[in-house]
Design a protein around this motif. Sequence first.
Motif, short mmCIF file in Angstrom:
data_model
loop_
_atom_site.label_atom_id
_atom_site.label_comp_id
_atom_site.label_asym_id
_atom_site.label_seq_id
_atom_site.Cartn_x
_atom_site.Cartn_y
_atom_site.Cartn_z
N THR A 87 43.83 45.90 40.01
CA THR A 87 43.23 44.99 40.99
C THR A 87 41.73 44.91 40.80
O THR A 87 41.14 43.82 40.82
CB THR A 87 43.56 45.45 42.42
OG1 THR A 87 44.98 45.44 42.61
CG2 THR A 87 42.91 44.53 43.45
N GLU A 88 41.09 46.07 40.62
CA GLU A 88 39.64 46.09 40.42
C GLU A 88 39.25 45.33 39.15
O GLU A 88 38.27 44.59 39.14
CB GLU A 88 39.14 47.53 40.34
CG GLU A 88 39.12 48.26 41.67
CD GLU A 88 38.18 47.61 42.66
OE1 GLU A 88 37.08 47.17 42.25
OE2 GLU A 88 38.54 47.51 43.85
N ILE A 91 39.57 41.63 39.90
CA ILE A 91 38.46 41.16 40.73
C ILE A 91 37.20 41.02 39.89
O ILE A 91 36.47 40.02 39.99
CB ILE A 91 38.23 42.13 41.91
CG1 ILE A 91 39.38 42.01 42.92
CG2 ILE A 91 36.90 41.83 42.59
CD1 ILE A 91 39.31 43.04 44.01
N THR A 92 36.94 42.01 39.05
CA THR A 92 35.75 41.97 38.20
C THR A 92 35.81 40.77 37.25
O THR A 92 34.81 40.07 37.05
CB THR A 92 35.63 43.27 37.39
OG1 THR A 92 35.52 44.38 38.30
CG2 THR A 92 34.40 43.24 36.50
N TYR A 95 35.25 37.57 39.29
CA TYR A 95 33.85 37.48 39.71
C TYR A 95 32.95 37.08 38.54
O TYR A 95 32.13 36.17 38.65
CB TYR A 95 33.41 38.82 40.29
CG TYR A 95 31.95 38.89 40.62
CD1 TYR A 95 31.44 38.32 41.78
CD2 TYR A 95 31.06 39.53 39.76
CE1 TYR A 95 30.09 38.39 42.09
CE2 TYR A 95 29.70 39.60 40.05
CZ TYR A 95 29.23 39.03 41.22
OH TYR A 95 27.89 39.09 41.50
N LEU A 120 37.83 34.17 45.93
CA LEU A 120 37.78 35.61 45.69
C LEU A 120 37.28 36.34 46.94
O LEU A 120 37.83 37.36 47.34
CB LEU A 120 36.86 35.90 44.50
CG LEU A 120 36.69 37.37 44.11
CD1 LEU A 120 38.04 37.99 43.75
CD2 LEU A 120 35.72 37.51 42.95
N ASN A 124 39.30 39.03 49.33
CA ASN A 124 38.81 40.41 49.17
C ASN A 124 37.60 40.63 50.07
O ASN A 124 36.47 40.28 49.72
CB ASN A 124 38.44 40.66 47.70
CG ASN A 124 39.62 40.52 46.76
OD1 ASN A 124 40.40 41.43 46.56
ND2 ASN A 124 39.77 39.33 46.19
N GLN A 127 34.25 42.04 48.93
CA GLN A 127 33.42 41.26 48.02
C GLN A 127 32.60 40.18 48.73
O GLN A 127 31.79 39.50 48.10
CB GLN A 127 34.31 40.59 46.96
CG GLN A 127 35.13 41.56 46.13
CD GLN A 127 34.25 42.50 45.33
OE1 GLN A 127 33.25 42.08 44.76
NE2 GLN A 127 34.63 43.77 45.27
#
Length: 308
Positions: A87-88, A91-92, A95, A120, A124, A127
Amino acid sequence: MVVAVLAGGVATVLWWAGTKGLDGDRLVAARFDALRIGLSIGVGGGGVFALYLAWRRQQSTEADLDNRERMLAQQERVAHDNRADATERRITELYTKGVEQLGSDKAPVRLGGLYALERLAQDNRAQRQTIVNVLCAYLRMPYVEPGQNQEREVRLAAQRVLRDHLRRGQDDKFWPGMEIDLTGAELLDFDLTGCRVHLGKFQSARFVGTALFDSTTFVEQASFQSARFTADAFFRYTRFESHAFFGTALFEGDAAFNSALISGSGMFESAGFNGNAVFDSTKFRGTVSIEKVTFARGVPVELARFVH
């Protein structure tokens, strides 16, 4: 096997030792007693031994279950960590891609990046402040009109994203606790009507077109020092729960603070009001400073009492 040996041993001892010196009927009766006692002890011992074996099996079963539970818990932790890492990474990646798109020289690509970052942040919570910071940084970038119609649309879209997610009453879209830093930004027909902002920085910002802050709440201080409002500015029913700084701000159109509430200090020193300055029913709970303020159409009655 152990039970049989035990029974046989007891019967043998009683058979010989308990019948020594006997004969006839007494010998027969004694031997039957020895056999009966041996069998009884064997059966009792067998029960005890059976209980022991059952206890050992239960212990072994529980140990196996404990081992399985520990293995399952370990597997679940590993799976959870892997999902969290995935997941991280996702997300990265999203982003990074969104920021890259926002930096494109093509307006449609910038719009795509803008909305990708919005999605995003919506999905999240952790974030959201970071992405709000990115949008504010974009709006702080130099912008010169006219001749940039496509860029104008991107900037208006960025402003709408901020407004839509800072506006109260939309539980599924509202992003609470956000801080916005639009210091020196060029803001077009800026609208934060009904929004709730934790901290607002607008120092030296230039508001092109009407600026709407009606019913906006600033939880912490709101800074408008040296801001320039090129058209009308509306702060009707605005709540400044802390300090409001408008020092050296310039209002080229009308400025309406009707029924606004300033709980902390209201600092207007050296500000300029070229149009109508309306402060009807404005409430000041802290210090008010209007030193060197210029009112092109006269000092409003509500502020006259603060003139020294």
